[in-house]
Enzyme design. Structure first.
Site, PDB file in Angstrom:
ATOM      1  N   LEU A  33       0.828  -1.208   0.000  1.00 36.14           N
ATOM      2  CA  LEU A  33       0.000   0.000   0.000  1.00 36.14           C
ATOM      3  C   LEU A  33       0.858   1.251   0.000  1.00 36.14           C
ATOM      4  CD1 LEU A  33      -2.683  -1.148   2.628  1.00 36.14           C
ATOM      5  CD2 LEU A  33      -2.686  -1.473   0.139  1.00 36.14           C
ATOM      6  N   HIS A  37      -3.334   4.335  -2.291  1.00 37.21           N
ATOM      7  CA  HIS A  37      -4.306   3.517  -1.546  1.00 37.21           C
ATOM      8  C   HIS A  37      -4.828   4.287  -0.330  1.00 37.21           C
ATOM      9  CE1 HIS A  37      -1.765   0.217  -3.397  1.00 37.21           C
ATOM     10  NE2 HIS A  37      -2.974  -0.124  -3.795  1.00 37.21           N
ATOM     11  N   GLN A  61      -4.375 -12.688 -12.466  1.00 38.11           N
ATOM     12  CA  GLN A  61      -4.224 -11.488 -13.311  1.00 38.11           C
ATOM     13  C   GLN A  61      -2.783 -11.269 -13.745  1.00 38.11           C
ATOM     14  OE1 GLN A  61      -5.855  -8.942  -9.996  1.00 38.11           O
ATOM     15  NE2 GLN A  61      -4.438  -7.436 -10.797  1.00 38.11           N
ATOM     16  N   GLY A 147      -8.550   3.367  -8.018  1.00 36.12           N
ATOM     17  CA  GLY A 147      -7.755   4.520  -8.414  1.00 36.12           C
ATOM     18  C   GLY A 147      -7.841   4.745  -9.919  1.00 36.12           C
ATOM     19  N   GLN A 153      -8.875  -0.525 -15.889  1.00 37.11           N
ATOM     20  CA  GLN A 153      -9.417  -1.406 -14.842  1.00 37.11           C
ATOM     21  C   GLN A 153     -10.673  -0.781 -14.224  1.00 37.11           C
ATOM     22  OE1 GLN A 153      -7.134  -3.623 -11.704  1.00 37.11           O
ATOM     23  NE2 GLN A 153      -7.622  -1.864 -10.453  1.00 37.11           N
ATOM     24  N   VAL A 176      -2.818   9.578  -7.456  1.00 39.49           N
ATOM     25  CA  VAL A 176      -1.923  10.301  -6.537  1.00 39.49           C
ATOM     26  C   VAL A 176      -0.510  10.197  -7.120  1.00 39.49           C
ATOM     27  CG1 VAL A 176      -1.020  10.412  -4.181  1.00 39.49           C
ATOM     28  CG2 VAL A 176      -3.415   9.814  -4.576  1.00 39.49           C
ATOM     29  N   SER A 186       2.534   0.357  -6.728  1.00 39.03           N
ATOM     30  CA  SER A 186       3.279  -0.599  -5.889  1.00 39.03           C
ATOM     31  C   SER A 186       4.529  -1.082  -6.613  1.00 39.03           C
ATOM     32  CB  SER A 186       2.400  -1.798  -5.553  1.00 39.03           C
ATOM     33  OG  SER A 186       1.216  -1.358  -4.925  1.00 39.03           O
ATOM     34  N   ARG A 187       4.496  -1.042  -7.945  1.00 36.84           N
ATOM     35  CA  ARG A 187       5.641  -1.551  -8.712  1.00 36.84           C
ATOM     36  C   ARG A 187       6.764  -0.524  -8.850  1.00 36.84           C
ATOM     37  NH1 ARG A 187       1.338  -4.587 -11.691  1.00 36.84           N
ATOM     38  NH2 ARG A 187       1.915  -6.786 -11.588  1.00 36.84           N
TER      39      ARG A 187
HETATM   40  O1  PAF Z   1      -5.641  -2.723  -8.697  1.00 42.48           O
HETATM   41  C1  PAF Z   1      -5.355  -3.755  -8.046  1.00 42.48           C
HETATM   42  O2  PAF Z   1      -4.601  -3.728  -7.072  1.00 42.48           O
HETATM   43  C2  PAF Z   1      -5.937  -5.087  -8.481  1.00 42.48           C
HETATM   44  O3  PAF Z   1      -6.016  -5.189  -9.860  1.00 42.48           O
HETATM   45  C3  PAF Z   1      -7.281  -5.424  -7.827  1.00 42.48           C
HETATM   46  C4  PAF Z   1      -8.365  -4.440  -8.264  1.00 42.48           C
HETATM   47  C5  PAF Z   1      -7.154  -5.401  -6.316  1.00 42.48           C
HETATM   48  C6  PAF Z   1      -7.749  -6.816  -8.250  1.00 42.48           C
HETATM   49  O4  PAF Z   1      -6.820  -7.789  -7.870  1.00 42.48           O
END
Ligand code: PAF
Length: 286
Positions: A33, A37, A61, A147, A153, A176, A186-187
């Site tokens: 996070l 987040h 995913q 976000g 997404q 943000v 996060s990456r």
């Molecule tokens: O955005 C993310 O972190 C992921 O794609 C999610 C929405 C939690 C689904 O795994």
């Protein structure tokens, strides 16, 4: 703050509160996070009585050559951030519980998922759509926050919540950014110091596209050229796509009439960066 691992316990907690008339918010995450987040959690905290943050690194995913094994999992820090922000439940299911032997169902949203990120990551959005649908089924939130950083997404989740009448309001919060404009992700921890310096170029290129539109450029290919010119200045970057799209359908536009979303993805070493910017043509220029 409660930490719940079991799917059944999570649903039982939510169902009890729903019966009492409590509104439940959910921020679905894969952990690691950051302040992006945190902003989602704060909005949810203001809008709901009870707040669940799900932390689940969803294997379906990730493509076979992607970073599932090394995806950051700082669970202690994540729980700390959730505690600081007054989260009621961290829902941390296991992959075995989410995808037991015999699991079959796949949720797809073909028109939104096919282009852009969907081209680069063919099974990604089916994984996202399936896990988000399942999380909603378990957590049963009234409201869920995503976000804008992951624009496609967010569009996909909105569509599936509407199509499947899930009864969840989808709220999308602005991206943000770090001080130099890099979208928080996060990456970003994977970036080397040199790559970190180059990384904000993607945002600069989107800003150049937005400026072209605000200055009256309506031809989408001219807007694309303005974006590409900025990225070309950094030889370390390779463009995956820089596109000018209709904000709801994400179809590419040829002419910008009033609004567009600029979507971009670039490669920097082994890392892919994505970002986007919404732009409105000033009324006098339409
Ligand atoms: O955005 C993310 O972190 C992921 O794609 C999610 C929405 C939690 C689904 O795994």
């Amino acid at each position: 703050m409660k930490i719940i691992h079991s799917l059944g316990a999570m649903t039982a907690w939510s169902e009890r509160l729903r019966r009492e008339g409590v509104t439940i918010g959910c921020v679905p995450t894969m952990g690691a996070l950051h302040d992006g987040h945190r902003a989602l959690i704060r909005t949810a905290r203001l809008r709901c009585d009870a707040l669940v943050v799900s932390i689940f690194v969803n294997p379906t995913q990730f493509g076979p050559a992607e970073d599932l094994a090394k995806y950051p999992r700082p669970i202690g820090k994540d729980r700390e951030l959730c505690r600081e922000e007054g989260v009621d439940v961290c829902f941390e299911p296991s992959a075995a519980a989410m995808y037991p032997v015999g699991f079959q169902t796949v949720v797809t949203v073909p028109s939104i998922a096919t282009r852009w990120e969907g081209e680069a990551r063919p099974h990604h959005f089916a994984g996202v759509a399936t896990v988000v649908t399942k999380l909603f089924g378990i957590v049963r939130p009234h409201l869920a926050l995503f976000g804008q950083k992951d624009y496609q997404q967010a569009a996909l989740v909105r569509q599936l919540a509407k199509d499947l009448s899930l009864g969840v309001e989808i709220v999308v919060r602005p991206t943000v950014r770090e001080q130099d404009g890099l979208a928080m992700s996060s990456r970003n921890v994977y970036l080397s110091p040199d790559e970190r310096i180059v990384a904000p170029t993607l945002y600069k290129s989107l800003q150049a596209g937005a400026e072209a539109i605000r200055n009256g450029t309506t031809d989408a290919s001219a807007v694309q050229s303005a974006m590409a010119a900025v990225v070309r200045r950094e030889p370390a970057l390779t463009v995956d796509y820089l596109s000018v799209c209709e904000p709801l359908t994400l179809e590419p536009l040829s002419i910008v009439i009033s609004k567009a979303v600029l979507l971009g993805a670039v490669r920097l070493g082994f890392i892919r960066l994505i970002d986007n910017l919404m732009v409105t043509m000033p009324a006098g220029r339409r």
